[in-house]
Design a protein around this motif. Sequence first.
Motif, PDB file in Angstrom:
ATOM      1  N   CYS A 139      -6.286 -12.139  24.354  1.00  0.00           N
ATOM      2  CA  CYS A 139      -7.643 -11.728  24.720  1.00  0.00           C
ATOM      3  C   CYS A 139      -8.274 -10.764  23.718  1.00  0.00           C
ATOM      4  O   CYS A 139      -9.504 -10.738  23.572  1.00  0.00           O
ATOM      5  CB  CYS A 139      -7.643 -11.049  26.089  1.00  0.00           C
ATOM      6  SG  CYS A 139      -7.220 -12.121  27.484  1.00  0.00           S
ATOM      7  N   LEU A 140      -7.470  -9.945  23.067  1.00  0.00           N
ATOM      8  CA  LEU A 140      -7.992  -8.781  22.354  1.00  0.00           C
ATOM      9  C   LEU A 140      -9.044  -9.123  21.302  1.00  0.00           C
ATOM     10  O   LEU A 140     -10.018  -8.388  21.134  1.00  0.00           O
ATOM     11  CB  LEU A 140      -6.843  -8.001  21.716  1.00  0.00           C
ATOM     12  CG  LEU A 140      -5.959  -7.225  22.700  1.00  0.00           C
ATOM     13  CD1 LEU A 140      -4.787  -6.583  21.967  1.00  0.00           C
ATOM     14  CD2 LEU A 140      -6.769  -6.178  23.444  1.00  0.00           C
ATOM     15  N   ASP A 141      -8.862 -10.215  20.582  1.00  0.00           N
ATOM     16  CA  ASP A 141      -9.807 -10.548  19.517  1.00  0.00           C
ATOM     17  C   ASP A 141     -11.122 -11.082  20.067  1.00  0.00           C
ATOM     18  O   ASP A 141     -12.087 -11.242  19.321  1.00  0.00           O
ATOM     19  CB  ASP A 141      -9.178 -11.569  18.570  1.00  0.00           C
ATOM     20  CG  ASP A 141      -9.698 -11.432  17.151  1.00  0.00           C
ATOM     21  OD1 ASP A 141      -9.844 -10.287  16.682  1.00  0.00           O
ATOM     22  OD2 ASP A 141      -9.970 -12.469  16.507  1.00  0.00           O
ATOM     23  N   HIS A 142     -11.168 -11.367  21.374  1.00  0.00           N
ATOM     24  CA  HIS A 142     -12.366 -11.901  22.025  1.00  0.00           C
ATOM     25  C   HIS A 142     -13.093 -10.830  22.853  1.00  0.00           C
ATOM     26  O   HIS A 142     -14.078 -11.153  23.525  1.00  0.00           O
ATOM     27  CB  HIS A 142     -11.992 -13.059  22.950  1.00  0.00           C
ATOM     28  CG  HIS A 142     -11.265 -14.170  22.275  1.00  0.00           C
ATOM     29  ND1 HIS A 142     -11.899 -15.229  21.659  1.00  0.00           N
ATOM     30  CD2 HIS A 142      -9.927 -14.382  22.094  1.00  0.00           C
ATOM     31  CE1 HIS A 142     -10.998 -16.061  21.145  1.00  0.00           C
ATOM     32  NE2 HIS A 142      -9.794 -15.569  21.401  1.00  0.00           N
ATOM     33  N   LEU A 143     -12.598  -9.584  22.810  1.00  0.00           N
ATOM     34  CA  LEU A 143     -12.992  -8.571  23.789  1.00  0.00           C
ATOM     35  C   LEU A 143     -13.916  -7.510  23.211  1.00  0.00           C
ATOM     36  O   LEU A 143     -13.720  -7.039  22.085  1.00  0.00           O
ATOM     37  CB  LEU A 143     -11.728  -7.894  24.339  1.00  0.00           C
ATOM     38  CG  LEU A 143     -11.896  -6.886  25.474  1.00  0.00           C
ATOM     39  CD1 LEU A 143     -12.420  -7.562  26.738  1.00  0.00           C
ATOM     40  CD2 LEU A 143     -10.557  -6.195  25.756  1.00  0.00           C
TER      41      LEU A 143
END
Length: 253
Positions: A139-143
């Motif tokens: 998720c982190l790169d989309h958050l």
Amino acid sequence: MTTSTTPTDARDLAKAEWQVRTQLAAAYRLVALFGWDDLVFTHLSARVPGPEHHFLINPYGLLFHEITASSLVKVDQDGQVVAAGGLERVNPAGFTIHSAVHMGREDAGSVMHLHAADGVAVSAHRDGLLPLSQTAMLCLDHLSYHDYEGVALNLDERERLIRDLGDKSMMLLRNHGVLTAGQDVPETFTYLYFLMKACEIQVKAQSCGPTRMPSEQAIQTTADQSQNLGAAAKLTWPALLRLLDSKNPGYAV
């Protein structure tokens, strides 16, 4: 110069809208099935196919497990009801949040916002979402993050919300909840599932005591592997509909 819509075009648009209505009603019931709803509050929306800038949202007063395709309310960018299948009330805060994303992101065919407890808990955590699990690392790169300004009734907040969202597909609304945006309902729900699952894992992991972080290389590798995360909807959405048909059918009416 304007062009008239041919009967065939009108039928195609009506068919396309009904498909979106059915998908969105299913998403509402799936949120209830997973226990992420909040009485009649929070909201999911979807853009209506066609040249008008209309979107579908829940009638303010129905529980999520009650939502059907025909009960969804069609509104314009000014929050005016275009068509309703019963209740015409729309949550004003829902309009503010969803109209911001639909107006500011042409690629956002659907937007989903929840107050589910684990999502709110992580949104209130000083460090936000941490790379404590594979799910979180996906998720982190989309958050992105948006600071809390009060109940979202101020239309001026729309500019700041869309600025903070940028080109991301997931957002933690600080001290408030989660938000996801995708090209359609299945993709947006898939983002929502990953973000909520990451938050649930983090809350459980931190309740157990000290946590262990993966290496920076592992975090980056997983971020690189996450770039086509939304494509998982092609597998997950048909399976989710089968689950819903067995647990709470009747959404497609």
